[in-house]
Structure formats: structure tokens, C-alpha cells
Design an enzyme around this catalytic site. Structure first.
Site, mmCIF file in Angstrom:
data_model
loop_
_atom_site.group_PDB
_atom_site.id
_atom_site.type_symbol
_atom_site.label_atom_id
_atom_site.label_comp_id
_atom_site.label_asym_id
_atom_site.label_seq_id
_atom_site.Cartn_x
_atom_site.Cartn_y
_atom_site.Cartn_z
ATOM 1 N N SER A 118 0.822 -1.210 0.000
ATOM 2 C CA SER A 118 0.000 0.000 0.000
ATOM 3 C C SER A 118 0.853 1.255 0.000
ATOM 4 C CB SER A 118 -0.939 -0.006 1.209
ATOM 5 O OG SER A 118 -0.256 -0.400 2.363
ATOM 6 N N HIS A 139 -2.287 -3.032 -6.340
ATOM 7 C CA HIS A 139 -2.792 -2.633 -5.023
ATOM 8 C C HIS A 139 -4.321 -2.764 -4.986
ATOM 9 C CE1 HIS A 139 -3.219 0.779 -1.863
ATOM 10 N NE2 HIS A 139 -3.252 -0.404 -1.293
ATOM 11 N N GLU A 151 -5.101 -0.401 -7.997
ATOM 12 C CA GLU A 151 -4.119 0.615 -8.381
ATOM 13 C C GLU A 151 -2.912 -0.141 -8.945
ATOM 14 O OE1 GLU A 151 -2.987 2.848 -4.901
ATOM 15 O OE2 GLU A 151 -2.879 4.705 -6.027
ATOM 16 N N ASN A 189 -3.312 6.153 -1.083
ATOM 17 C CA ASN A 189 -2.973 6.466 0.310
ATOM 18 C C ASN A 189 -2.365 7.841 0.499
ATOM 19 O OD1 ASN A 189 -4.032 4.296 1.728
ATOM 20 N ND2 ASN A 189 -2.447 2.972 0.876
HETATM 21 N N1 CAA Z 1 -17.413 -10.696 1.007
HETATM 22 C C1 CAA Z 1 -18.732 -10.794 0.793
HETATM 23 N N2 CAA Z 1 -19.622 -9.948 1.323
HETATM 24 C C2 CAA Z 1 -19.148 -8.954 2.103
HETATM 25 C C3 CAA Z 1 -17.775 -8.775 2.362
HETATM 26 C C4 CAA Z 1 -16.885 -9.718 1.767
HETATM 27 N N3 CAA Z 1 -15.556 -9.658 1.953
HETATM 28 N N4 CAA Z 1 -17.611 -7.703 3.167
HETATM 29 C C5 CAA Z 1 -18.831 -7.198 3.405
HETATM 30 N N5 CAA Z 1 -19.752 -7.948 2.766
HETATM 31 C C6 CAA Z 1 -21.193 -7.804 2.754
HETATM 32 C C7 CAA Z 1 -21.762 -7.597 4.133
HETATM 33 O O1 CAA Z 1 -21.803 -8.815 4.823
HETATM 34 C C8 CAA Z 1 -23.124 -7.039 3.821
HETATM 35 O O2 CAA Z 1 -24.012 -8.086 3.509
HETATM 36 P P1 CAA Z 1 -25.562 -8.023 3.976
HETATM 37 O O3 CAA Z 1 -26.109 -6.801 3.307
HETATM 38 O O4 CAA Z 1 -26.124 -9.292 3.416
HETATM 39 O O5 CAA Z 1 -25.532 -7.956 5.445
HETATM 40 C C9 CAA Z 1 -22.869 -6.237 2.546
HETATM 41 O O6 CAA Z 1 -21.574 -6.625 2.062
HETATM 42 C C10 CAA Z 1 -22.868 -4.755 2.774
HETATM 43 O O7 CAA Z 1 -22.111 -4.491 3.894
HETATM 44 P P2 CAA Z 1 -22.589 -3.536 5.043
HETATM 45 O O8 CAA Z 1 -24.082 -3.458 5.097
HETATM 46 O O9 CAA Z 1 -21.854 -3.891 6.280
HETATM 47 O O10 CAA Z 1 -22.030 -2.127 4.680
HETATM 48 P P3 CAA Z 1 -21.979 -1.264 3.372
HETATM 49 O O11 CAA Z 1 -23.223 -1.296 2.593
HETATM 50 O O12 CAA Z 1 -21.456 0.014 3.864
HETATM 51 O O13 CAA Z 1 -20.870 -1.919 2.436
HETATM 52 C C11 CAA Z 1 -18.500 -1.693 2.174
HETATM 53 C C12 CAA Z 1 -19.658 -2.349 2.941
HETATM 54 C C13 CAA Z 1 -18.502 -2.140 0.712
HETATM 55 C C14 CAA Z 1 -17.233 -2.166 2.859
HETATM 56 C C15 CAA Z 1 -18.653 -0.143 2.216
HETATM 57 O O14 CAA Z 1 -18.858 0.280 3.539
HETATM 58 C C16 CAA Z 1 -17.454 0.581 1.682
HETATM 59 O O15 CAA Z 1 -17.284 0.729 0.493
HETATM 60 N N6 CAA Z 1 -16.611 1.078 2.603
HETATM 61 C C17 CAA Z 1 -15.373 1.750 2.240
HETATM 62 C C18 CAA Z 1 -14.300 0.733 2.035
HETATM 63 C C19 CAA Z 1 -13.015 1.355 1.601
HETATM 64 O O16 CAA Z 1 -12.827 2.561 1.542
HETATM 65 N N7 CAA Z 1 -12.031 0.502 1.301
HETATM 66 C C20 CAA Z 1 -10.730 0.909 0.938
HETATM 67 C C21 CAA Z 1 -9.871 0.923 2.159
HETATM 68 S S1 CAA Z 1 -8.263 1.451 1.802
HETATM 69 C C22 CAA Z 1 -7.477 0.069 1.271
HETATM 70 O O17 CAA Z 1 -7.963 -1.011 1.261
HETATM 71 C C23 CAA Z 1 -6.103 0.277 0.757
HETATM 72 C C24 CAA Z 1 -5.027 0.557 1.677
HETATM 73 O O18 CAA Z 1 -3.915 0.480 1.216
HETATM 74 C C25 CAA Z 1 -5.163 0.978 3.059
#
Ligand code: CAA
Length: 281
Positions: A118, A139, A151, A189
Site C-alpha cells: 500500500s 494494489h 491501483e 494512500n
Molecule cells: N465478502 C462478501 N460480502 C461482504 C464482504 C466480503 N468480503 N464484506 C462485506 N460484505 C457484505 C456484508 O456482509 C453485507 O451483507 P448483507 O447486506 O447481506 O448484510 C454487505 O456486504 C454490505 O455491507 P454492510 O451493510 O456492512 O455495509 P456497506 O453497505 O457500507 O458496504 C462496504 C460495505 C462495501 C465495505 C462499504 O462500507 C465501503 O465501500 N466502505 C469503504 C471501504 C473502503 O474505503 N475501502 C478501501 C480501504 S483502503 C485500502 O484497502 C487500501 C489501503 O492500502 C489501506
């Protein structure tokens, strides 16, 4: 180069997500981790995730069967059979450089070695190998099965052919590849972690409670998660590490990590993975 077999190193959150997506996209997949407990946990995680995606009609039975066929292994012995290696081990430069030296020995000549880092320089990782033209950053974002972005980062020696192959593989995985240059934190990031850091400063200075800070960003800016919840998802140790890379690499004080972030990492409050971060899990 035709890629059929993908070897993923690291069975943690990112590694098992990448293995799962590669398997549902039709690739034969091996996922390696030196810790047996991590392999067991990864097997359970991908099973749970694919069951959920199957119930929602987002994958079919055949794709679920491909995920069930992922080989979870503790060594690099079968890496010689792979056509692409994706490293998703812990975000530690020494670990990554050592792994890339080993991957260079174990993978066939000509095979692309990708890193899910990352923030660590791809050029530096590539220099640990004798094939810098075949080393690239891939990434993925957390949670890998749901997030569209990959990425793609070229090191200074990465060839056009390597970049094209990796971009094509991302598309086969139904991801959107976006190319970024090799600079501290790349694009994702460089922007995300200073925002999270500012949210932590806002908390530290008593401007708002964690819930208020997250609500403002969710309801006011339409972010799917607030910055503090997101920090808990990423891991506070990872956020701290990335901010240090930005501060050191770009030489600017504006990237200095909030004191509260350091204190929480020192206390072992790393977010979801330890059951406590800005929230309790
Ligand atoms: N596999 C399958 N299903 C999954 C899952 C996975 N790995 N993770 C979550 N889900 C499911 C949940 O279980 C949930 O299912 P139900 O509706 O049946 O309960 C569904 O997805 C939706 O989840 P939530 O209702 O909990 O929440 P949401 O609608 O907000 O969606 C999310 C979840 C897609 C994670 C959303 O919150 C989101 O986009 N969050 C931002 C994530 C983000 O910014 N990621 C990048 C982080 S930075 C990075 O990764 C890089 C780095 O270098 C740091």
C-alpha cells in the site's frame, strides 16, 4: 504471456480476498502462508464470503466450486508451476524484500512478480530481484471481493508488457485498473491517509466524538464509511506505517501522524483485527 495459475503469498485479509477473486475469475489459485492458523482462517473467510455472494446471486455454483478448489499451502514449493505471483504479506519492507528475493528464485523465469503493497516503493522491491522489468504493484482495496479498484504501479524498470498483462488480468477479475506512478503512498494512500489522520487530530483536539466525525463524513459527504471506522477496518498500525512513509518520503510535516494514533497503536488498539480501535468490536 498466458496466465492460468496465480500464486498468492499471504493468507491475511488482502491475500485471501485476492485469492478468492482470482478463483471466481477462472484462475487456478494457490494461497501460501507460513502460519497454519492463517491458512485455516483464510479458508473459513473465503467460504463465508463466497456463500454470501452466492446467496445474493453475485457468483454462481461453478465460481463457488473454483474457490473451494483453492490450494492453501505453507511453502513456496509449487510456485514453479505458477504464471503470476501476487505478494500480499505484511506491510514491512524487510519482509517484502526478503520475500521478493525468494520469489525471484522460486518462480519461473519470465513470470511477473506483483506486490499488493500500500505504500512501499515498487522500484525498491524490484531491485531485490533479477527481473525488475517483471515487477509491478497490484494494489487491491479492502474488502477485495467488493471493491472495484486495483491501483497498478510501475517501478522505474517495469516493462510495458508487464503493465499490459497486469491491466488485462485486473479486467478479467472484473476490477477497474488505474495506473499510478511510484511515489510514496501512490494515489490512494497519498489522499486517504492524510484525511484519516486529520479525522484523528479532530478527535484528539476534542472537536467531535468519533460517531460525530464519522456521521459528518457519511451524511455530509456521502462516504460509505466514516474515516475512523475506515481506519479500524484498515488497521491503525497500517495507517500509522503509511503516514510515516509519506512523512519520510515526501519530507513534509503535514503528514506527521497524530499523537493519538501512535498511542493507540502502542496500546495494541489496532481496530477490527484486535477487537478495539476507535470502536469496540
Ligand atoms: N465478502 C462478501 N460480502 C461482504 C464482504 C466480503 N468480503 N464484506 C462485506 N460484505 C457484505 C456484508 O456482509 C453485507 O451483507 P448483507 O447486506 O447481506 O448484510 C454487505 O456486504 C454490505 O455491507 P454492510 O451493510 O456492512 O455495509 P456497506 O453497505 O457500507 O458496504 C462496504 C460495505 C462495501 C465495505 C462499504 O462500507 C465501503 O465501500 N466502505 C469503504 C471501504 C473502503 O474505503 N475501502 C478501501 C480501504 S483502503 C485500502 O484497502 C487500501 C489501503 O492500502 C489501506
Amino acid at each position: 504471456m498466458t496466465v492460468k495459475h496465480i500464486f498468492v503469498i499471504g493468507a491475511g485479509t488482502m491475500g485471501n480476498g485476492i485469492a478468492q477473486v482470482a478463483a471466481t475469475s477462472g484462475y487456478q489459485v494457490t494461497c501460501m502462508d507460513v502460519q497454519p492458523a492463517a491458512l485455516e482462517k483464510a479458508r473459513a473467510t473465503v467460504a463465508k464470503s463466497t456463500t454470501k455472494l452466492l446467496e445474493k446471486g453475485m457468483i454462481n455454483m461453478e465460481q463457488k466450486a473454483s474457490v473451494d478448489a483453492i490450494q492453501f499451502v505453507p511453502t513456496m514449493d509449487t510456485m514453479k508451476d505458477a504464471d503470476l505471483v501476487i505478494e500480499a504479506a505484511t506491510e514491512n519492507p524487510e519482509v517484502k524484500l526478503r520475500l521478493f528475493r525468494d520469489m525471484d528464485v522460486n518462480a519461473r523465469e519470465g513470470v511477473i512478480l506483483a506486490s499488493n503493497t500500500s505504500s512501499i516503493s515498487i522500484t525498491k522491491i524490484a531491485a531485490a530481484t533479477k527481473r525488475p522489468d517483471r515487477v509491478i504493484g497490484m494494489h487491491f482495496m479492502n474488502p477485495v471481493p467488493l471493491m472495484k479498484l486495483v491501483e497498478v504501479i510501475r517501478g522505474s524498470g517495469t516493462s510495458d508488457e508487464t503493465a499490459k498483462t497486469v491491466v488485462d488480468i485486473c479486467k478479467v477479475m472484473s476490477k477497474e485498473p488505474v495506473e499510478a506512478n511510484d511515489s510514496p503512498g501512490f494515489i490512494s494512500n497519498r489522499i486517504l491517509c492524510p484525511m484519516i489522520n486529520e479525522a484523528i487530530f479532530t478527535l484528539q483536539e476534542g472537536v467531535g466524538a468519533p460517531e460525530a466525525i464519522d456521521q459528518v463524513m457519511k451524511l455530509g459527504m456521502n462516504h460509505p464509511m466514516g474515516p475512523l471506522e475506515l481506519a479500524d477496518l484498515i488497521g491503525l498500525d497500517v495507517v500509522l506505517f503509511i503516514l510515516e512513509v509519506l512523512q519520510r518520503g515526501l519530507g513534509e510535516d503535514k503528514y506527521r501522524p497524530a499523537y493519538l494514533l501512535r498511542k493507540m497503536v502502542d496500546a495494541g488498539y489496532l481496530g477490527r483485527k484486535t477487537g478495539k480501535g476507535f470502536y469496540q468490536y
